[in-house]
Design an enzyme around this catalytic site. Structure first.
Site, mmCIF file in Angstrom:
data_model
loop_
_atom_site.group_PDB
_atom_site.id
_atom_site.type_symbol
_atom_site.label_atom_id
_atom_site.label_comp_id
_atom_site.label_asym_id
_atom_site.label_seq_id
_atom_site.Cartn_x
_atom_site.Cartn_y
_atom_site.Cartn_z
ATOM 1 N N LYS A 102 0.858 -1.182 0.000
ATOM 2 C CA LYS A 102 0.000 0.000 0.000
ATOM 3 C C LYS A 102 0.896 1.234 0.000
ATOM 4 O O LYS A 102 1.705 1.433 0.910
ATOM 5 C CB LYS A 102 -0.904 -0.013 1.238
ATOM 6 C CG LYS A 102 -1.728 1.252 1.375
ATOM 7 C CD LYS A 102 -2.754 1.131 2.485
ATOM 8 C CE LYS A 102 -3.443 2.450 2.741
ATOM 9 N NZ LYS A 102 -4.462 2.356 3.778
ATOM 10 N N LYS A 155 -2.284 -1.531 -3.788
ATOM 11 C CA LYS A 155 -3.134 -0.349 -3.725
ATOM 12 C C LYS A 155 -2.293 0.914 -3.833
ATOM 13 O O LYS A 155 -1.277 0.978 -3.147
ATOM 14 C CB LYS A 155 -3.875 -0.377 -2.383
ATOM 15 C CG LYS A 155 -4.728 0.828 -2.107
ATOM 16 C CD LYS A 155 -5.247 0.768 -0.695
ATOM 17 C CE LYS A 155 -5.929 2.086 -0.416
ATOM 18 N NZ LYS A 155 -6.262 2.245 0.963
HETATM 19 C C1 PBG Z 1 -7.043 3.135 5.697
HETATM 20 C C2 PBG Z 1 -7.520 3.146 4.289
HETATM 21 C C3 PBG Z 1 -7.427 4.188 3.358
HETATM 22 C C4 PBG Z 1 -8.029 3.735 2.191
HETATM 23 C C5 PBG Z 1 -8.464 2.451 2.428
HETATM 24 N N1 PBG Z 1 -8.126 2.093 3.719
HETATM 25 C C6 PBG Z 1 -6.929 5.572 3.536
HETATM 26 C C7 PBG Z 1 -5.536 5.865 3.780
HETATM 27 O O1 PBG Z 1 -4.670 5.000 3.837
HETATM 28 O O2 PBG Z 1 -5.260 7.042 3.947
HETATM 29 C C8 PBG Z 1 -8.157 4.531 0.919
HETATM 30 C C9 PBG Z 1 -9.130 4.005 -0.078
HETATM 31 C C10 PBG Z 1 -9.462 4.926 -1.189
HETATM 32 O O3 PBG Z 1 -8.825 5.973 -1.407
HETATM 33 O O4 PBG Z 1 -10.418 4.602 -1.899
HETATM 34 N N2 PBG Z 1 -8.091 2.858 6.585
#
Ligand code: PBG
Length: 320
Positions: free
Chosen positions: A190, A244
């Site tokens: 991520k 992601k």
């Molecule tokens: C963290 C989380 C995020 C997203 C999914 N889980 C936000 C982040 O890491 O700041 C982002 C998903 C998206 O942008 O659609 N709980």
């Protein structure tokens, strides 16, 4: 080469990659303390649901063939520990119980397992007195949240906080509490992406000025580091892994696919969705065509599963 491109039927016959409704997972937001669904301005067409509207949405998704959802909660009260993430009566835990009761095993219930939606400082972990994210103290909290989600009815928990050791900690916590049948989808790779902006509006998260998540999310200049993250998560017991965001990281998806035979997910994130929506609203691109092109590219790169805010609209198209 053009002979096989001549008609739609020929093209359909020879298409190498086919996106299916079975590949789609719909991200859904459920908010505590509202009486009707709230639109999210930066995510056109997506809303913060009430418990009631969430049920209707899941029914609609199932009727269109989308059988998996991932839930995100927007609590009324945030605190330093993100307590609502592990409260048995937290907004996501209530949603899980209701959805399970209404839809049985007709739907796969997944939960984002993180505390940024629930902390008053907006970080994905708890803080040391000096304000750093405390890795190991956070694992304790994730453990409690995983057990609360499993008890409430989740099939799959998806840790997204990028703490080291989170998959191992959650696996052993779940097993110790009698939840050994609950699977883990690791947000393994991520990135600290600029594409999460609309999501942060959706869950009302704002980091203090000048702060960011680069001390735990990955640097987008790196791909070998992503492969290490994936290997670690699999060694720690992940049942599925995810990359992601999606479209900016097709090379990462491809590289992970070459190495890994577990189910591989990709998250087409909020910013990826909103970019398409905004350009389409200006009449600059064809929304559906671009959405299909991007999601198919994610599959072509090697993803088996795609989390996407387009799930409901695209499902109709894939079915028809
Ligand atoms: C963290 C989380 C995020 C997203 C999914 N889980 C936000 C982040 O890491 O700041 C982002 C998903 C998206 O942008 O659609 N709980």
């Amino acid at each position: 080469m053009r002979r096989l491109r001549r008609t739609q039927a020929l093209r359909q016959l020879t298409a190498e990659t086919k996106l299916s409704v079975d590949d789609l997972i719909a991200p859904l937001f459920v908010r505590e303390g509202i009486i009707s669904p709230e639109p999210i301005v930066s995510l056109p067409g997506v809303v913060q649901h009430t418990q009631e509207s969430l049920k209707s949405e899941v029914a609609e998704l199932i009727s269109r063939g989308v059988k998996a959802v991932i839930l995100f909660g927007v609590p009324q009260v945030k605190d330093p520990l993100g307590s609502a993430a592990f409260d048995p009566d937290g907004v996501v835990q209530i949603a899980l119980r209701e959805l399970r009761q209404n839809f049985g095993d007709d739907v796969v219930l997944m939960t984002d397992l993180c505390i940024d939606e629930y902390t008053d400082h907006g970080h994905c972990g708890v803080l040391t007195p000096q304000g750093q994210v405390d890795n190991d103290a956070t694992l304790e909290i994730y453990n409690q949240a995983a057990c609360a989600q499993a008890t409430a009815g989740a099939d799959i928990v998806a840790p997204s906080g990028m703490m080291d050791g989170q998959v191992a900690a959650i696996r052993s916590g779940l097993d110790a509490q009698g939840h050994s049948e609950i699977a883990i989808l690791a947000y393994a790779a991520k990135y600290a992406s600029g594409l999460y902006g609309p999501f942060r509006d959706a869950v009302k998260v704002e980091l203090p000025a000048g702060q960011d998540r680069r001390a735990y999310q990955q640097d987008w200049r790196n791909v070998r580091e992503a492969l290490e993250e994936v290997r670690l998560d699999i060694a720690e017991g992940a049942d599925m892994v995810m990359v992601k965001p999606a479209v900016t990281y097709l090379d990462v998806i491809y590289r992970v696919r070459q190495e890994v035979d577990l189910p591989l997910g990709a998250y087409h994130v909020s910013g990826e969705y909103s970019l398409i929506k905004a350009a389409a609203a200006n009449g600059w691109i064809d929304e559906t065509a671009v959405a299909l092109e991007q999601l198919t590219a994610v599959k072509r790169a090697g993803a088996d599963l795609i989390l996407t805010y387009f799930a409901k609209d695209i499902a109709e198209l894939l079915a028809g």
